[in-house]
Design an enzyme around this catalytic site. Structure first.
Site, PDB file in Angstrom:
ATOM      1  N   ALA A 239       0.822  -1.212   0.000  1.00  0.00           N
ATOM      2  CA  ALA A 239       0.000   0.000   0.000  1.00  0.00           C
ATOM      3  C   ALA A 239       0.858   1.264   0.000  1.00  0.00           C
ATOM      4  O   ALA A 239       2.092   1.215   0.070  1.00  0.00           O
ATOM      5  CB  ALA A 239      -0.939  -0.016   1.196  1.00  0.00           C
ATOM      6  N   HIS A 240       0.170   2.412  -0.036  1.00  0.00           N
ATOM      7  CA  HIS A 240       0.870   3.690  -0.155  1.00  0.00           C
ATOM      8  C   HIS A 240       1.727   4.000   1.075  1.00  0.00           C
ATOM      9  O   HIS A 240       1.388   3.665   2.191  1.00  0.00           O
ATOM     10  CB  HIS A 240      -0.095   4.836  -0.439  1.00  0.00           C
ATOM     11  CG  HIS A 240      -1.211   4.994   0.545  1.00  0.00           C
ATOM     12  ND1 HIS A 240      -2.302   5.782   0.296  1.00  0.00           N
ATOM     13  CD2 HIS A 240      -1.420   4.476   1.774  1.00  0.00           C
ATOM     14  CE1 HIS A 240      -3.119   5.747   1.315  1.00  0.00           C
ATOM     15  NE2 HIS A 240      -2.610   4.965   2.232  1.00  0.00           N
ATOM     16  N   ASN A 241       2.865   4.620   0.808  1.00  0.00           N
ATOM     17  CA  ASN A 241       3.802   5.091   1.834  1.00  0.00           C
ATOM     18  C   ASN A 241       4.498   3.974   2.613  1.00  0.00           C
ATOM     19  O   ASN A 241       5.159   4.241   3.612  1.00  0.00           O
ATOM     20  CB  ASN A 241       3.114   6.032   2.837  1.00  0.00           C
ATOM     21  CG  ASN A 241       2.572   7.273   2.164  1.00  0.00           C
ATOM     22  OD1 ASN A 241       1.394   7.321   1.827  1.00  0.00           O
ATOM     23  ND2 ASN A 241       3.406   8.260   1.940  1.00  0.00           N
TER      24      ASN A 241
END
Length: 345
Positions: A239-241
């Site tokens: 997922a993001h980050n």
């Protein structure tokens, strides 16, 4: 196409001790059970020891202890599986780029493609994108604007790299990988969900390898970052980050939620789930189906979940699990009664 290499050449290549004819020609690697006279196999797991006596392999890679019980040609290694990998790579070298651009490829005029790169049929390369020397971009791959791809990368068929992402050198992406899709970011407005623009990038450092149909989402504000040498299996969601430390390996079915930081040299088995915003130490191992919901500050082996068992046993266990809350309340009441009785005395 496989090569032909003598046993003495393989011993020199791998730094192993050779016992057997120097001029024995090896053409392929095989399992102990399937090997023939021109194949080399290996023994790294004692459960396959019984296959050693019956193997038809021309040579076997094994450790010093096992070598004393095998009369055939052999290479003696402190790490037989690693040596097997080295031999397999020597016998089956990776395909080299065939420089050129297929006429069906669509490449923006502002993109830069190294002369030694190979661009396959129906590839799209966007504006400002850079493709490094000897990289292979296979059929149907889509690369967005302002992407940077280093040298000797291999992007297999139907890979998608969204705008602004960066790949280092010798990165391998298997079919269907998506790098840089939007992260799952939404703000709630009463019953509606409003998308939050995902403004970061994905950075894949040198020698990252990602298996088929895995996805790495772009960061929301910061970047999603996969450090050097990370190996990711098929059907993994990043997922993001998220940040994943160097030389970590991740097996199929694992999902890592947003903003979680995974340390270096971790081993993550299949179908492990990570909650978001976690910090995971270096050198952690998570066994299959573990659910990680808190920070892990120390190296070690971590597990959760329930091992498989016969169906009838599971039904009994499920009933007992439902009774645990009531049992805990009864124990708590008994402890309070005992304390009261002791106070009265």
């Amino acid at each position: 196409m496989s090569r032909k290499i003598t046993l003495s050449e393989l011993a020199e290549l791998t730094g192993c001790e050779r016992r057997g004819p120097a001029d024995l020609v090896i053409t392929q690697v095989s399992s102990l059970q399937a090997a023939g006279p021109s194949s080399i196999s290996f023994l790294a797991n004692s459960r396959y020891k019984k296959s050693l006596a019956d193997t038809q392999a021309g040579a076997v890679i094994l450790n010093a202890a096992a070598a004393e019980h095998f009369a055939g040609a052999r290479l003696i290694s402190g790490n037989p599986y690693l040596t097997f990998a080295q031999v397999a790579r020597a016998l089956n070298p990776a395909r080299q780029a065939k420089s050129g651009i297929h006429p069906s490829a669509v490449i923006d005029a502002s993109a830069s493609v190294a002369p030694s790169a190979e661009i396959g049929p129906f590839v799209y390369i966007g504006a400002g994108t850079v493709i490094g020397e000897q990289s292979i971009i296979s059929a149907g791959t889509v690369i967005g604007d302002d992407v940077s791809i280093g040298s000797q990368c291999v992007l297999h068929a139907n890979v998608t790299i969204q705008e602004g992402c960066t790949l280092g050198n010798r990165v391998v992406l298997h079919p269907g990988v998506v790098v840089g899709g939007d992260g799952f970011g939404f703000a709630q407005d009463n019953e509606r969900w409003v998308g939050v623009p995902q403004l970061g990038r994905v950075i894949l450092e040198d020698e990252v390898e990602i298996g088929a149909n895995s996805t790495v989402d772009r960061g929301s504000q910061e970047d999603t970052w996969i450090e050097e040498g990370v190996k990711i299996d098929n059907l993994v969601q990043i997922a993001h980050n998220v940040r994943i430390g160097a030389h970590t390996v991740i097996a199929s079915g694992t999902g890592i939620s947003g903003s979680t930081k995974i340390g270096r040299c971790c081993t993550i088995a299949g179908q492990v789930g990570f909650a978001g915003h976690l910090e995971i130490a270096d050198h952690c191992t998570f066994t299959g189906k573990s659910m990680v919901i808190g920070n892990v500050p120390e190296p070690g082996i971590y597990s959760s979940g329930m091992p498989s068992m016969p169906w009838r046993d599971w039904r009994k266990t499920a009933v007992r699990v439902k009774q645990l809350d009531g049992l805990a309340r009864r124990v708590e009441q008994l402890e309070q009664n005992m304390k009261k009785d002791n106070d009265d005395d």
